[in-house]
Design an enzyme around this catalytic site. Sequence first.
Site, PDB file in Angstrom:
ATOM      1  N   GLY A  50       0.870  -1.179   0.000  1.00  0.00           N
ATOM      2  CA  GLY A  50       0.000   0.000   0.000  1.00  0.00           C
ATOM      3  C   GLY A  50       0.896   1.214   0.000  1.00  0.00           C
ATOM      4  N   GLU A  51       0.752   2.046   0.993  1.00  0.00           N
ATOM      5  CA  GLU A  51       1.619   3.216   1.139  1.00  0.00           C
ATOM      6  C   GLU A  51       2.004   3.305   2.616  1.00  0.00           C
ATOM      7  OE1 GLU A  51       3.138   5.350  -0.968  1.00  0.00           O
ATOM      8  OE2 GLU A  51       3.961   6.111   0.911  1.00  0.00           O
ATOM      9  N   SER A  52       3.307   3.154   2.876  1.00  0.00           N
ATOM     10  CA  SER A  52       3.737   3.030   4.273  1.00  0.00           C
ATOM     11  C   SER A  52       3.427   4.270   5.104  1.00  0.00           C
ATOM     12  CB  SER A  52       5.234   2.709   4.323  1.00  0.00           C
ATOM     13  OG  SER A  52       5.988   3.689   3.631  1.00  0.00           O
ATOM     14  N   CYS A  82       6.186  -5.241   0.478  1.00  0.00           N
ATOM     15  CA  CYS A  82       6.324  -3.903  -0.097  1.00  0.00           C
ATOM     16  C   CYS A  82       6.214  -2.822   0.985  1.00  0.00           C
ATOM     17  CB  CYS A  82       5.339  -3.718  -1.246  1.00  0.00           C
ATOM     18  SG  CYS A  82       5.862  -2.404  -2.364  1.00  0.00           S
ATOM     19  N   ARG A 111      12.848   3.454   0.264  1.00  0.00           N
ATOM     20  CA  ARG A 111      11.526   3.507  -0.390  1.00  0.00           C
ATOM     21  C   ARG A 111      11.684   3.869  -1.863  1.00  0.00           C
ATOM     22  NH1 ARG A 111       8.662   8.009   1.949  1.00  0.00           N
ATOM     23  NH2 ARG A 111       6.789   7.191   0.975  1.00  0.00           N
ATOM     24  N   ILE A 139       5.922  -2.962  -7.324  1.00  0.00           N
ATOM     25  CA  ILE A 139       5.125  -1.750  -7.552  1.00  0.00           C
ATOM     26  C   ILE A 139       5.666  -0.644  -6.636  1.00  0.00           C
ATOM     27  CG2 ILE A 139       2.807  -0.740  -7.566  1.00  0.00           C
ATOM     28  CD1 ILE A 139       1.721  -3.678  -7.691  1.00  0.00           C
ATOM     29  N   ARG A 140       6.334   0.316  -7.205  1.00  0.00           N
ATOM     30  CA  ARG A 140       6.997   1.376  -6.421  1.00  0.00           C
ATOM     31  C   ARG A 140       7.679   0.770  -5.188  1.00  0.00           C
ATOM     32  NH1 ARG A 140       4.797   5.800  -4.446  1.00  0.00           N
ATOM     33  NH2 ARG A 140       2.803   4.869  -3.983  1.00  0.00           N
ATOM     34  N   HIS A 180       5.266  -8.140  -4.385  1.00  0.00           N
ATOM     35  CA  HIS A 180       3.885  -8.443  -3.984  1.00  0.00           C
ATOM     36  C   HIS A 180       3.545  -9.899  -4.294  1.00  0.00           C
ATOM     37  CE1 HIS A 180       2.117  -4.419  -3.120  1.00  0.00           C
ATOM     38  NE2 HIS A 180       3.132  -4.015  -3.862  1.00  0.00           N
ATOM     39  N   GLU A 182       1.291 -11.692  -3.200  1.00  0.00           N
ATOM     40  CA  GLU A 182      -0.143 -11.997  -3.093  1.00  0.00           C
ATOM     41  C   GLU A 182      -0.883 -11.849  -4.419  1.00  0.00           C
ATOM     42  OE1 GLU A 182       1.426  -9.443  -2.031  1.00  0.00           O
ATOM     43  OE2 GLU A 182       0.283  -7.621  -2.441  1.00  0.00           O
TER      44      GLU A 182
HETATM   45  N1  GLN Z   1       6.191   3.163  -2.223  1.00  0.00           N
HETATM   46  C1  GLN Z   1       5.295   2.650  -1.205  1.00  0.00           C
HETATM   47  C2  GLN Z   1       5.715   3.126   0.180  1.00  0.00           C
HETATM   48  O1  GLN Z   1       6.628   3.884   0.324  1.00  0.00           O
HETATM   49  C3  GLN Z   1       5.214   1.153  -1.238  1.00  0.00           C
HETATM   50  C4  GLN Z   1       4.536   0.689  -2.507  1.00  0.00           C
HETATM   51  C5  GLN Z   1       3.777  -0.597  -2.379  1.00  0.00           C
HETATM   52  O2  GLN Z   1       3.501  -1.102  -1.294  1.00  0.00           O
HETATM   53  N2  GLN Z   1       3.378  -1.109  -3.513  1.00  0.00           N
HETATM   54  O3  GLN Z   1       5.100   2.748   1.143  1.00  0.00           O
END
Ligand code: GLN
Length: 199
Positions: A50-52, A82, A111, A139-140, A180, A182
């Site tokens: 997700g996004e930390s 991630c 990150r 993914i990122r 990821h 999952e």
């Molecule tokens: N770039 C996101 C972060 O800094 C992580 C991306 C992801 O979980 N797909 O949290």
Amino acid sequence: MSRPPRIGVLALQGDVREHLGMLERSGARASPVRRPAELEAVDGVVVPGGESTTMHKLARTFDLFEPLQQAVRAGLPAFGTCAGMIMLAEQVENPAPGQETIGGLDIVVRRNAFGRQVDSFEADVDVLDLATPFHAMFIRAPWVDKCGAGVEVVATVASGQAVGRIVAVRQDMVLATSFHPEITGDHRMHELFVGMLGR
Ligand code: GLN
């Protein structure tokens, strides 16, 4: 363990449903965790992607941040993917202002490490304990810059520009991947985690 372990998926943000499915396929009973009482009821926890920075804020809002820190410190098995890897890192190389982590892994994580041009990509990774490479979706994604003495490198990128980068690690009962697992249909990483609980 006589009964299948109960594994919670932190369900504040991110791809919770996919993790629940993968855990069930790996022989665990899986349930979402949104409250401290739900955390107390599980034998292990998954911190999804997700996004930390957002996950950190939501964990604070839901009064889960400190219970998570205490539980992981006390030995609750945890699997971060991630953003979840970032959450479980003791140190973030480039945190957002005020960003805190749960900790548990003696690593320095970077990150969005693979660069802005390649927001997402797929690559084969060589995973310790797996007979064939794991086809991983990034993914990122972060990567691991440094590992402390107690940390085992579980996977590195097998080829291409990022060859050799550390993308999965384990320390005691904490496992993390920068990809990821999952969303790939391959549940071997989840099996590794469920297997850790039975040891
Ligand atoms: N770039 C996101 C972060 O800094 C992580 C991306 C992801 O979980 N797909 O949290």
